[in-house]
Design a protein around this motif. Structure first.
Motif, mmCIF file in Angstrom:
data_model
loop_
_atom_site.group_PDB
_atom_site.id
_atom_site.type_symbol
_atom_site.label_atom_id
_atom_site.label_comp_id
_atom_site.label_asym_id
_atom_site.label_seq_id
_atom_site.Cartn_x
_atom_site.Cartn_y
_atom_site.Cartn_z
ATOM 1 N N PRO A 258 0.811 -1.229 0.000
ATOM 2 C CA PRO A 258 0.000 0.000 0.000
ATOM 3 C C PRO A 258 0.841 1.274 0.000
ATOM 4 C CG PRO A 258 -0.774 -1.554 1.668
ATOM 5 C CD PRO A 258 0.538 -2.075 1.171
ATOM 6 N N ASN A 259 0.166 2.378 -0.288
ATOM 7 C CA ASN A 259 0.751 3.718 -0.218
ATOM 8 C C ASN A 259 1.133 4.049 1.233
ATOM 9 O OD1 ASN A 259 1.223 6.458 -1.012
ATOM 10 N ND2 ASN A 259 -0.798 6.970 -0.236
ATOM 11 N N CYS A 260 2.157 4.892 1.376
ATOM 12 C CA CYS A 260 2.690 5.162 2.724
ATOM 13 C C CYS A 260 1.668 5.830 3.641
ATOM 14 C CB CYS A 260 3.962 5.986 2.645
ATOM 15 S SG CYS A 260 3.847 7.465 1.638
ATOM 16 N N THR A 261 0.742 6.599 3.097
ATOM 17 C CA THR A 261 -0.216 7.297 3.964
ATOM 18 C C THR A 261 -1.219 6.295 4.537
ATOM 19 O OG1 THR A 261 0.101 9.178 2.530
ATOM 20 C CG2 THR A 261 -1.710 9.329 4.092
ATOM 21 N N THR A 262 -1.690 5.379 3.688
ATOM 22 C CA THR A 262 -2.559 4.310 4.179
ATOM 23 C C THR A 262 -1.821 3.496 5.243
ATOM 24 O OG1 THR A 262 -3.396 4.147 1.903
ATOM 25 C CG2 THR A 262 -4.020 2.387 3.446
ATOM 26 N N TYR B 172 -0.785 14.541 7.776
ATOM 27 C CA TYR B 172 0.271 15.548 7.934
ATOM 28 C C TYR B 172 1.513 14.864 7.381
ATOM 29 C CZ TYR B 172 -3.144 17.332 11.282
ATOM 30 O OH TYR B 172 -4.297 17.781 11.877
ATOM 31 N N GLN B 173 1.740 14.983 6.064
ATOM 32 C CA GLN B 173 2.694 14.114 5.382
ATOM 33 C C GLN B 173 4.075 14.731 5.252
ATOM 34 O OE1 GLN B 173 -0.818 12.586 2.530
ATOM 35 N NE2 GLN B 173 1.236 12.110 1.767
ATOM 36 N N ALA B 174 5.073 13.884 5.522
ATOM 37 C CA ALA B 174 6.469 14.302 5.450
ATOM 38 C C ALA B 174 6.917 14.429 3.997
ATOM 39 C CB ALA B 174 7.326 13.271 6.174
ATOM 40 N N SER C 49 9.624 13.391 2.567
ATOM 41 C CA SER C 49 10.295 12.243 1.946
ATOM 42 C C SER C 49 9.302 11.322 1.254
ATOM 43 C CB SER C 49 11.125 11.461 2.965
ATOM 44 O OG SER C 49 10.300 10.959 3.989
ATOM 45 N N GLY C 50 8.001 11.514 1.480
ATOM 46 C CA GLY C 50 6.995 10.797 0.694
ATOM 47 C C GLY C 50 7.148 11.104 -0.782
ATOM 48 N N ALA C 51 7.710 12.260 -1.085
ATOM 49 C CA ALA C 51 7.957 12.631 -2.484
ATOM 50 C C ALA C 51 9.391 12.296 -2.890
ATOM 51 C CB ALA C 51 7.662 14.110 -2.686
ATOM 52 N N GLY C 52 10.050 11.411 -2.151
ATOM 53 C CA GLY C 52 11.381 10.914 -2.535
ATOM 54 C C GLY C 52 12.492 11.891 -2.188
ATOM 55 N N SER D 186 -5.140 12.429 -5.857
ATOM 56 C CA SER D 186 -4.857 10.992 -6.018
ATOM 57 C C SER D 186 -4.494 10.373 -4.668
ATOM 58 C CB SER D 186 -3.724 10.775 -7.024
ATOM 59 O OG SER D 186 -2.571 11.493 -6.632
ATOM 60 N N GLU D 187 -3.781 11.126 -3.850
ATOM 61 C CA GLU D 187 -3.365 10.602 -2.544
ATOM 62 C C GLU D 187 -4.594 10.315 -1.665
ATOM 63 O OE1 GLU D 187 -0.284 9.969 -2.019
ATOM 64 O OE2 GLU D 187 0.024 9.871 0.130
ATOM 65 N N GLU D 188 -5.579 11.200 -1.710
ATOM 66 C CA GLU D 188 -6.807 11.005 -0.929
ATOM 67 C C GLU D 188 -7.576 9.776 -1.420
ATOM 68 O OE1 GLU D 188 -6.958 15.772 0.087
ATOM 69 O OE2 GLU D 188 -8.130 15.007 -1.607
ATOM 70 N N VAL E 16 -2.398 16.525 3.524
ATOM 71 C CA VAL E 16 -1.691 17.787 3.744
ATOM 72 C C VAL E 16 -0.195 17.506 3.881
ATOM 73 C CG1 VAL E 16 -1.503 19.798 5.271
ATOM 74 C CG2 VAL E 16 -3.735 18.692 4.934
ATOM 75 N N ARG E 17 0.623 18.317 3.229
ATOM 76 C CA ARG E 17 2.083 18.184 3.346
ATOM 77 C C ARG E 17 2.577 19.174 4.394
ATOM 78 N NH1 ARG E 17 4.570 13.987 0.934
ATOM 79 N NH2 ARG E 17 3.484 14.481 -1.001
ATOM 80 N N VAL E 18 3.476 18.717 5.251
ATOM 81 C CA VAL E 18 4.020 19.560 6.324
ATOM 82 C C VAL E 18 5.553 19.522 6.271
ATOM 83 C CG1 VAL E 18 2.022 19.278 7.844
ATOM 84 C CG2 VAL E 18 3.894 17.628 7.988
ATOM 85 N N THR F 46 8.254 10.716 8.408
ATOM 86 C CA THR F 46 7.183 10.230 9.294
ATOM 87 C C THR F 46 5.891 10.987 9.021
ATOM 88 O OG1 THR F 46 8.571 9.347 11.051
ATOM 89 C CG2 THR F 46 6.331 9.944 11.680
ATOM 90 N N HIS F 47 4.946 10.225 8.503
ATOM 91 C CA HIS F 47 3.607 10.762 8.263
ATOM 92 C C HIS F 47 2.790 10.661 9.555
ATOM 93 C CE1 HIS F 47 4.535 10.998 4.123
ATOM 94 N NE2 HIS F 47 3.767 10.043 3.625
ATOM 95 N N SER F 48 1.964 11.669 9.796
ATOM 96 C CA SER F 48 1.036 11.656 10.927
ATOM 97 C C SER F 48 -0.380 11.782 10.384
ATOM 98 C CB SER F 48 1.311 12.839 11.865
ATOM 99 O OG SER F 48 2.674 12.876 12.226
HETATM 100 C C1 2RA Z 1 3.630 10.931 -0.550
HETATM 101 N N1 2RA Z 1 2.291 8.972 -0.269
HETATM 102 O O1 2RA Z 1 3.756 11.035 0.677
HETATM 103 C C2 2RA Z 1 3.121 9.697 -1.154
HETATM 104 C C3 2RA Z 1 4.251 8.876 -1.665
HETATM 105 N N2 2RA Z 1 3.868 7.578 -2.050
HETATM 106 O O2 2RA Z 1 3.931 11.814 -1.334
#
Ligand code: 2RA
Length: 350
Positions: A127-131, A155-157, A159-162, A221-223, A246-248, A253-255
Motif C-alpha cells: 500500500p501507499n505510505c499514507t494508508t 500531515y505528510q512528510a 520524503s513521501g515525495a522521494g 490521487s493521494e486522498e 496535507v504536506r508539512v 514520518t507521516h502523521s
Molecule cells: C507521498 N504517499 O507522501 C506519497 C508517496 N507515495 O507523497
C-alpha cells in the motif's frame, strides 16, 4: 536453500532504507541482487555489510530470482513487474500500478497476511505510505469493534515525495532560516522563488493541503489512495472514508488524525487495551505527562504509534486518534520486506 532476492529501485529514498532493513533481517535471503535504472548501474551499495554492484534493469536481472521487491515509478513497475512475474519471480510492488487490480492482493502482514498467498498475476502490492501509516492500528480496532467510517487528515512528510522532496525542504529551510519571513502574505513564496520542487507551494514555514495529482471533483490521487486501499485491505468495499491530505515541513514520518466510527458503542479503555497489545502498534498516550507521538521521535522506528485516544464527544461509537508512522519504513520498505518474508517462508516451507 535460502531464496534469491532482487531489489529493484535500490538507489532511491525507500531503496536506501530497504538496504538497512535487509541488513538488520540478515538471515532470510541467499543472494541479494541490486537493480536500478541504467543511470545508477555500476554503483556500489552496501547491504549486510558487503558491497554489491548495482545492475541495470533488464530481463536477465531476474534470472534465478525467487522474489523481487520493486520500488520504482508506476510506469516502470507497470512495464517490468509482469516481465519478472513471467519468469516465475514473485513480485512485491510498492508502486500504485497494481494496488487496485482485483487479481493483485494488497497486503499488510499484521492485517491481512492470508491475502499474500493468492496472487494470480504473481504480484503482491504494497500500500501507499499514507494508508500504511495508520492501517495497522485501524485494522486492530476494526477486528474488535467493526469499522463503519473513517474521517482522516494527514500531515505528510516531504520524503513521501522521494529524495527530491527532502532536498526541496532542506533548500527552502536554508533560504528562510534566521529571517523574519512568515509575517506577511507571500513573503515565504518570494524567498523560495520557483524552488517548490515536487510540491504545489513552499513547504518551509508552511502547510500545503495537497499531495499527488488532481482527480475528479477536486479530490487528490493521494486522498483516493487512502480511501480505496483502506477498503481493499480491510475487506470493506463500502466503508465510508473522507480524507484530506496535507504536506508539512517534516523530513520523514507521516502523521494522521483519525475519526473512526464503529458498529456500536466503544470504550476508551477497551480501545487502549487493543492498541497496547496489537502487534506493530505502540500506544503512547499520556497527555497529562505531555506524552503523545510526534514525527521527530517516531522517525527511524518500525511501529505505528498512537496517542490522543478519545471517545468522540458526540458519538458513543466513535474514537479520535493521532497516529504517526515512519513513511519510509512501515510506510514503504519495512512492509515490503515483511511481505517478501511471508513469501520466502512459503517458498521454503518455513
Ligand atoms: C507521498 N504517499 O507522501 C506519497 C508517496 N507515495 O507523497
Amino acid at each position: 536453500d535460502r531464496p534469491t532476492l532482487a531489489v529493484v529501485g535500490a538507489t532511491g529514498a525507500v531503496g536506501t532504507v530497504m538496504l538497512q532493513i535487509l541488513s538488520q533481517h540478515a538471515d532470510i535471503w541467499g543472494e541479494i541482487r541490486l537493480v536500478a535504472s541504467p543511470r545508477s548501474a555500476g554503483r556500489k551499495l552496501t547491504v549486510r555489510g558487503e558491497e554489491v554492484e548495482v545492475m541495470a534493469l533488464c530481463e536477465e536481472a531476474f534470472d534465478g530470482v525467487d522474489v523481487a521487491m520493486f520500488d520504482v515509478p508506476d510506469d516502470v513497475s507497470a512495464q517490468w513487474a509482469p516481465v519478472a512475474a513471467a519468469k516465475g519471480v514473485v513480485v512485491v510492488d510498492n508502486s500504485a500500478a497494481f494496488r487496485m487490480d482485483p487479481d493483485v492482493p494488497l497486503v499488510v502482514p499484521e492485517v491481512n497476511p492470508h491475502a499474500a498467498r493468492v496472487r494470480p498475476r504473481g504480484i503482491v502490492a504494497n500500500p501507499n505510505c499514507t494508508t500504511l501509516s495508520m492501517i495497522v492500528a485501524i485494522g486492530a480496532l476494526h477486528a474488535e469493534f467493526g469499522l463503519r467510517e473513517l474521517v482522516v487528515s494527514s500531515y505528510q512528510a516531504v520524503s513521501g515525495a522521494g529524495r527530491a522532496g527532502i532536498d526541496t525542504l532542506r533548500q527552502q529551510m536554508s533560504l528562510v532560516a534566521g529571517t523574519e519571513l512568515g509575517t506577511s502574505p507571500g513573503d515565504v513564496r518570494r524567498a523560495v522563488g520557483d524552488n517548490t520542487g515536487p510540491f504545489a507551494e513552499p513547504v518551509a514555514l508552511n502547510v500545503v493541503p495537497w499531495a499527488g495529482s488532481l482527480r475528479e471533483d477536486g479530490w487528490s490521487s493521494e486522498e483516493m489512495k487512502v480511501r480505496d486501499e483502506s477498503r481493499k485491505i480491510l475487506g470493506l468495499p463500502d466503508l465510508k472514508v473522507a480524507v484530506t491530505c496535507v504536506r508539512v515541513p517534516v523530513v520523514t514520518t507521516h502523521s494522521l488524525t483519525v475519526h473512526a466510527r464503529f458498529q456500536s458503542e466503544v470504550t476508551v479503555d477497551k480501545a487502549r487495551e487493543i492498541l497496547a497489545t496489537a502487534p506493530g502498534v505502540v500506544l503512547f498516550d499520556n497527555p497529562a505527562a505531555g506524552e503523545f507521538p510526534t514525527p521527530a521521535d517516531v522517525v527511524g522506528t518500525d511501529p505505528t504509534w498512537v496517542g490522543r485516544v478519545r471517545r468522540s464527544l458526540d458519538d458513543p461509537a466513535g474514537l479520535e486518534l493521532f497516529v504517526c508512522g515512519d513513511n519510509l519504513r512501515k510506510g514503504a520498505a519495512l512492509n515490503t520486506a515483511q511481505i517478501a518474508e511471508l513469501v520466502a517462508g512459503e517458498l521454503t516451507g518455513a
